[in-house]
Motif scaffolding. Structure first.
Motif, PDB file in Angstrom:
ATOM      1  N   TYR A 123      34.537  43.285  42.383  1.00 32.83           N
ATOM      2  CA  TYR A 123      34.705  44.492  41.566  1.00 32.83           C
ATOM      3  C   TYR A 123      34.892  44.153  40.088  1.00 32.83           C
ATOM      4  N   LEU A 124      35.559  43.025  39.807  1.00 31.47           N
ATOM      5  CA  LEU A 124      35.669  42.595  38.406  1.00 31.47           C
ATOM      6  C   LEU A 124      34.290  42.286  37.846  1.00 31.47           C
ATOM      7  N   ALA A 125      33.425  41.695  38.683  1.00 31.06           N
ATOM      8  CA  ALA A 125      32.076  41.361  38.234  1.00 31.06           C
ATOM      9  C   ALA A 125      31.295  42.630  37.907  1.00 31.06           C
ATOM     10  N   LYS A 126      31.536  43.705  38.688  1.00 29.99           N
ATOM     11  CA  LYS A 126      30.842  44.976  38.423  1.00 29.99           C
ATOM     12  C   LYS A 126      31.126  45.504  37.013  1.00 29.99           C
ATOM     13  N   VAL A 127      32.313  45.224  36.497  1.00 30.98           N
ATOM     14  CA  VAL A 127      32.617  45.684  35.143  1.00 30.98           C
ATOM     15  C   VAL A 127      32.443  44.561  34.127  1.00 30.98           C
ATOM     16  N   GLY A 128      31.744  43.501  34.550  1.00 31.39           N
ATOM     17  CA  GLY A 128      31.379  42.453  33.607  1.00 31.39           C
ATOM     18  C   GLY A 128      32.465  41.437  33.321  1.00 31.39           C
ATOM     19  N   LEU A 129      33.449  41.321  34.220  1.00 27.00           N
ATOM     20  CA  LEU A 129      34.472  40.295  34.015  1.00 27.00           C
ATOM     21  C   LEU A 129      34.282  39.209  35.069  1.00 27.00           C
ATOM     22  N   GLU A 130      33.750  38.072  34.609  1.00 26.78           N
ATOM     23  CA  GLU A 130      33.478  36.973  35.525  1.00 26.78           C
ATOM     24  C   GLU A 130      33.922  35.679  34.895  1.00 26.78           C
ATOM     25  N   GLY A 131      34.046  34.658  35.733  1.00 21.68           N
ATOM     26  CA  GLY A 131      34.363  33.323  35.225  1.00 21.68           C
ATOM     27  C   GLY A 131      35.832  33.180  34.880  1.00 21.68           C
ATOM     28  N   ASP A 132      36.090  32.347  33.879  1.00 17.09           N
ATOM     29  CA  ASP A 132      37.474  31.993  33.552  1.00 17.09           C
ATOM     30  C   ASP A 132      38.293  33.182  33.068  1.00 17.09           C
ATOM     31  N   VAL A 133      37.603  34.206  32.586  1.00 18.10           N
ATOM     32  CA  VAL A 133      38.312  35.337  31.986  1.00 18.10           C
ATOM     33  C   VAL A 133      39.244  36.006  32.998  1.00 18.10           C
ATOM     34  N   VAL A 134      38.950  35.881  34.293  1.00 17.26           N
ATOM     35  CA  VAL A 134      39.781  36.552  35.298  1.00 17.26           C
ATOM     36  C   VAL A 134      41.149  35.898  35.433  1.00 17.26           C
ATOM     37  N   HIS A 135      41.302  34.692  34.869  1.00 16.11           N
ATOM     38  CA  HIS A 135      42.619  34.049  34.957  1.00 16.11           C
ATOM     39  C   HIS A 135      43.470  34.320  33.727  1.00 16.11           C
ATOM     40  N   ARG A 136      42.937  35.094  32.775  1.00 15.08           N
ATOM     41  CA  ARG A 136      43.735  35.405  31.584  1.00 15.08           C
ATOM     42  C   ARG A 136      44.726  36.510  31.884  1.00 15.08           C
ATOM     43  N   LYS A 137      45.800  36.501  31.102  1.00 15.44           N
ATOM     44  CA  LYS A 137      46.778  37.579  31.212  1.00 15.44           C
ATOM     45  C   LYS A 137      46.261  38.781  30.410  1.00 15.44           C
ATOM     46  N   PRO A 138      46.687  39.998  30.767  1.00 20.80           N
ATOM     47  CA  PRO A 138      46.220  41.176  30.016  1.00 20.80           C
ATOM     48  C   PRO A 138      46.435  41.066  28.508  1.00 20.80           C
ATOM     49  N   SER A 139      47.536  40.404  28.085  1.00 22.15           N
ATOM     50  CA  SER A 139      47.786  40.302  26.646  1.00 22.15           C
ATOM     51  C   SER A 139      46.727  39.472  25.934  1.00 22.15           C
ATOM     52  N   GLN A 140      45.992  38.664  26.711  1.00 24.04           N
ATOM     53  CA  GLN A 140      44.952  37.836  26.083  1.00 24.04           C
ATOM     54  C   GLN A 140      43.592  38.528  26.115  1.00 24.04           C
ATOM     55  N   LEU A 141      43.588  39.793  26.551  1.00 22.62           N
ATOM     56  CA  LEU A 141      42.328  40.521  26.623  1.00 22.62           C
ATOM     57  C   LEU A 141      42.289  41.602  25.547  1.00 22.62           C
ATOM     58  N   SER A 142      41.055  42.005  25.163  1.00 23.36           N
ATOM     59  CA  SER A 142      40.934  43.116  24.224  1.00 23.36           C
ATOM     60  C   SER A 142      41.196  44.428  24.971  1.00 23.36           C
ATOM     61  N   GLY A 143      41.391  45.500  24.217  1.00 20.03           N
ATOM     62  CA  GLY A 143      41.650  46.802  24.831  1.00 20.03           C
ATOM     63  C   GLY A 143      40.548  47.204  25.803  1.00 20.03           C
ATOM     64  N   GLY A 144      39.320  46.972  25.415  1.00 19.13           N
ATOM     65  CA  GLY A 144      38.200  47.334  26.277  1.00 19.13           C
ATOM     66  C   GLY A 144      38.222  46.558  27.583  1.00 19.13           C
ATOM     67  N   MET A 145      38.511  45.253  27.469  1.00 24.38           N
ATOM     68  CA  MET A 145      38.555  44.428  28.678  1.00 24.38           C
ATOM     69  C   MET A 145      39.698  44.863  29.591  1.00 24.38           C
ATOM     70  N   ARG A 146      40.827  45.238  28.975  1.00 21.81           N
ATOM     71  CA  ARG A 146      41.949  45.678  29.801  1.00 21.81           C
ATOM     72  C   ARG A 146      41.580  46.922  30.593  1.00 21.81           C
ATOM     73  N   GLN A 147      40.881  47.864  29.917  1.00 18.57           N
ATOM     74  CA  GLN A 147      40.532  49.079  30.619  1.00 18.57           C
ATOM     75  C   GLN A 147      39.506  48.777  31.704  1.00 18.57           C
ATOM     76  N   ARG A 148      38.651  47.761  31.493  1.00 23.15           N
ATOM     77  CA  ARG A 148      37.725  47.356  32.547  1.00 23.15           C
ATOM     78  C   ARG A 148      38.498  46.882  33.772  1.00 23.15           C
ATOM     79  N   VAL A 149      39.545  46.074  33.528  1.00 28.14           N
ATOM     80  CA  VAL A 149      40.353  45.573  34.642  1.00 28.14           C
ATOM     81  C   VAL A 149      40.973  46.746  35.393  1.00 28.14           C
ATOM     82  N   SER A 150      41.469  47.705  34.627  1.00 31.59           N
ATOM     83  CA  SER A 150      42.112  48.858  35.233  1.00 31.59           C
ATOM     84  C   SER A 150      41.114  49.645  36.089  1.00 31.59           C
ATOM     85  N   ILE A 151      39.877  49.778  35.585  1.00 31.30           N
ATOM     86  CA  ILE A 151      38.834  50.486  36.345  1.00 31.30           C
ATOM     87  C   ILE A 151      38.486  49.688  37.601  1.00 31.30           C
TER      88      ILE A 151
END
Lengths: 301, 278
Positions: A123-151
């Motif tokens: 499901y993370l891949a469906k919103v374009g989050l793949e690879g090492d980025v999935v191991h980052r904490k939300p604070s290390q993500l941009s607002g858009g990426m955070r909302q992708r995680v939430s979706i």
């Protein structure tokens, strides 16, 4: 008349006004949402959109009225109703992946760890989050990426109803566009029923099958239900050229500009307040209105 | 030349300079003992030849430290134990009292933090009991418990409970509503919500309370052991004072500081490991 998949029946919400009296936010609001439908609700601030959302999510109790899903009355929060909050509400001490597996584990407690992780990654891949980025904490993500995680977290739970509370409100216009496209894609893949609050008319036209329009509060009501007669798949650059686009858009702007005020403050007198269906179709001006229930629905492949 | 060094390196050089200068001033400020043959007849008769009690110079303290630290665990009877044994006793008392306090304070703090009623009901007791000096409990503890060892542990318990209790309650009550809503929409039970959402969310505040508590416990144990006697670093300081062995007193003061620093940095490490950025 058959009962819709999600049916909101005579929902009333009153709050104490702080001076010993009561303030009625909305009264006897009644509307339905069909299975697999994408419905947006538009209205000015303070009309009670978020209150309706919280009641549907089970996070708030209405003063009176019921919400029925699939024939059963709902009460309290449930995994059947996923929520995407405006401020993402990710748990900051968990990595991106763990934020999604947190939900999947709650939804499917019997699954093995590997299966949970695989599902979350998909499901993370469906919103374009793949690879090492999935191991980052939300604070290390941009607002858009955070909302992708939430979706991704909400869709991964495959709820019967997905509630989106102004999910793109805090994002810049370009990011918003990208994530809207991703949202349509994920929604197309999953046939999810979606109820979304938004302030953005163009966003609502792009995403929704139907738009509910609310009048201003107090005594707000869902006054109109506007069908979006633009075939899917929709593309933001192409829909603006569709003959129905500006007709619908003008109707919405007029409503929010004038009629939301004119219709405000009318008490229901105890009768169910259902929205008036509106269908605008310039492509076949003299055709019969389509029978109820037949909606335009195409899926991005 | 200094410009090429990092901030840390420059600070380290400055620290060493301050230490060396301080030690030199201290060494120079101690008046030298007159040799016996320089004394007048009168001075010899009045006991001037005996070593005069005075603040020892740092060289003596360093020699003492070397002597003690090279054999920290010797045990030559009740009044002559190695510094390691004395510190061991103190740490044992501190940790026992401290963990008993944590066992009470953290669950109770959760309760107070989650329930308005519990908060209001407990608050007056906390406000009255908290400012009491832990040593004021000592006579009562000695009378009721009738055991000096257990009384010392009780004093540690009572002094470390408050910061942990208050910080836990504060941390738990301050957990963002959104995160609790996430738990609710995922149908987590109250126990799972407490462990998977509220505990991690409140952990930095709770650990801060625990860090304050361990600092206070280490301050209090020295005083408590001076009172109850027998063993421990506090007793050691008082015993060496009675022996008029100021070299040992200064050495043990430094050891108290070093152990306190180590305890604090252990909690500092723990604090960093549970910290998160919103």
């Amino acid at each position: 008349m058959t009962r819709p998949y999600l049916s909101i029946e005579q929902l009333t919400q009153r709050f104490p006004d702080g001076q010993g009296g009561e303030m009625t936010v909305f009264e006897d609001a009644s509307f339905g949402i069909e299975k697999g439908e994408f419905v947006c609700i538009l209205g000015h601030s303070g009309c009670g959109k978020s209150t309706i959302m919280n009641i549907l999510a089970g996070l708030a109790e209405p003063t009176s009225g019921v919400v029925k899903m699939d024939g059963f009355e709902v009460s309290g929060p449930s995994l059947d109703r996923g929520v995407v909050f405006q401020n993402y509400s990710l748990l900051p001490w968990l990595s991106t992946l763990k934020n999604v597996t947190f939900g999947v584990k709650a939804r499917y407690p019997s699954w093995s760890r590997a299966k949970v992780e695989e599902h979350a990654r998909a499901y993370l891949a469906k919103v374009g989050l793949e690879g090492d980025v999935v191991h980052r904490k939300p604070s290390q993500l941009s607002g858009g990426m955070r909302q992708r995680v939430s979706i991704a977290r909400a869709f991964a739970n495959q709820p019967k109803l997905l509630l989106l509370d102004e999910p793109f409100g805090a994002l810049d216009a370009l990011t918003r566009g990208t994530i809207q496209d991703e949202l349509i894609k994920v929604w197309g893949d999953t046939e999810q029923t979606v109820f979304m609050i938004t302030h953005d008319i163009d966003e609502a036209i792009l995403l929704a099958d139907r738009i509910l329009l609310m009048t201003n509060g107090p005594f707000a009501r869902v006054a109109e239900s506007v069908e979006i007669t633009i075939p899917r798949p929709r593309n933001r650059t192409q829909i603006v050229e569709h003959p129905n686009y500006y007709a619908i858009r003008n109707h919405l702007v007029q409503f929010l500009g004038h009629r939301s005020k004119e219709l405000a403050g009318q008490q229901s007198g105890g009768a169910a307040q259902s929205p008036e269906p509106v269908r605008i179709d310039k492509t076949k001006p003299d055709a019969d209105p389509e029978p109820e229930g037949a909606r335009l629905r195409a899926v991005n492949e | 030349m200094l410009g090429t060094l990092s901030v840390n390196q420059r600070a380290a050089i400055l620290s060493v300079v301050m230490l060396v200068v301080g030690l030199l001033i201290w060494e120079a400020a101690i008046p030298a003992q007159k040799a016996a043959e320089e004394l007048t007849e009168y001075e010899r008769l009045t006991g001037g030849g005996a070593p005069k009690a005075g603040v020892p110079p740092p060289s003596q303290v360093i020699a003492k430290a070397w002597e003690q630290l090279s054999n920290p665990f010797y045990d030559a009877g009740p009044n002559d134990k190695g510094i390691g044994i004395q510190i061991g006793y103190s740490i044992y008392r501190v940790l026992t009292g401290y963990f008993l306090a944590a066992l009470v304070a953290i669950p109770l703090g959760f309760l107070i933090g989650m329930s308005q009623v519990a908060y209001k009901a407990f608050n007056p007791f906390i406000q009255v009991l908290r400012p009491i000096s832990p040593l004021a409990w000592m006579p009562l503890a000695l009378f009721i418990i009738q055991d000096s060892e257990a009384s010392a542990i009780f004093v540690i318990f009572i002094c470390s409970i408050w910061p942990m209790l208050i910080n836990t309650a504060f941390g738990v009550s301050g957990v963002r509503k959104d995160w609790v809503n996430v738990a609710r929409t995922h149908e987590l039970g109250s126990l799972r919500t407490a462990f998977t959402v509220i505990l991690p969310a409140a952990a930095p505040t709770i650990i801060t309370g625990m860090r304050i508590s361990i600092g206070i416990a280490w301050l209090v144990i020295v005083a408590a052991e001076m009172l109850v006697g027998g063993t421990g670093i506090g007793y050691y300081v008082w015993n060496e004072w009675n022996n008029l062995d100021l070299t040992s007193v200064i050495f043990s003061i430094l050891m108290i500081g070093v152990v306190g620093m180590l305890l604090d940095s252990a909690f500092g490490y723990l604090q960093r490991s549970v910290a998160y950025v919103e």
